[in-house]
Design a protein around this motif. Structure first.
Motif, PDB file in Angstrom:
ATOM      1  N   THR A   6       0.805  -1.224   0.000  1.00  0.00           N
ATOM      2  CA  THR A   6       0.000   0.000   0.000  1.00  0.00           C
ATOM      3  C   THR A   6       0.835   1.270   0.000  1.00  0.00           C
ATOM      4  OG1 THR A   6      -0.245  -0.184   2.406  1.00  0.00           O
ATOM      5  CG2 THR A   6      -2.040  -1.050   1.047  1.00  0.00           C
TER       6      THR A   6
ATOM      7  N   ILE B  85      -8.033   3.318  -1.580  1.00  0.00           N
ATOM      8  CA  ILE B  85      -7.451   1.985  -1.369  1.00  0.00           C
ATOM      9  C   ILE B  85      -8.200   1.314  -0.227  1.00  0.00           C
ATOM     10  CG2 ILE B  85      -5.405   0.679  -0.677  1.00  0.00           C
ATOM     11  CD1 ILE B  85      -3.700   2.932  -1.892  1.00  0.00           C
TER      12      ILE B  85
ATOM     13  N   TYR C  72      -7.279   3.761   5.670  1.00  0.00           N
ATOM     14  CA  TYR C  72      -7.591   3.595   4.251  1.00  0.00           C
ATOM     15  C   TYR C  72      -9.113   3.579   4.085  1.00  0.00           C
ATOM     16  CZ  TYR C  72      -2.687   2.507   3.572  1.00  0.00           C
ATOM     17  OH  TYR C  72      -1.313   2.589   3.510  1.00  0.00           O
TER      18      TYR C  72
END
Length: 111
Positions: free
Chosen positions: A80, A93, A108
């Motif tokens: 990530t 994300i 996220y």
């Protein structure tokens, strides 16, 4: 280039170097399986350890409803941060490997 095409390109560019990883302990290699039609992006390992066939997923990312879902991340450092540095915001994300109740606390997107 629209946002989704940009995300597709970022994912491919970010995952591609993982196909160059070599392993000292086993005879095998990582392979890319990218499908832009279904927005599935997978790095899998295939090889042999003596007489045992090995086959596993290292990374699985997909795009669902405009969000980048990290469904599986078997990397040491996590993918990530690389995706964020490449231009995908954390708000787009989703850490799909976390249960929905945990996602609000990850920093996220939740879905």
């Amino acid at each position: 280039m629209d946002r989704l095409n940009t995300y597709r390109q970022i994912i491919r560019n970010t995952l591609k170097p993982y196909t160059s990883i070599t392993y000292a302990n086993v005879n095998g290699k990582n392979r890319a399986a990218f499908d832009s039609d279904t927005d599935q992006y997978i790095i899998l390992f295939e090889g042999w350890n003596h007489q045992q066939h090995l086959h596993s997923v290292l990374l699985h990312i997909e795009i669902v409803n405009g969000k980048v879902w990290v469904q599986y991340d078997g990397t040491e450092d996590g993918i990530t941060d690389e995706l964020v540095k490449a231009g995908i915001p954390k708000t787009d994300i989703v850490l799909g490997f976390h249960e929905p109740e945990v996602r609000p606390y990850t920093g996220y997107a939740i879905a």
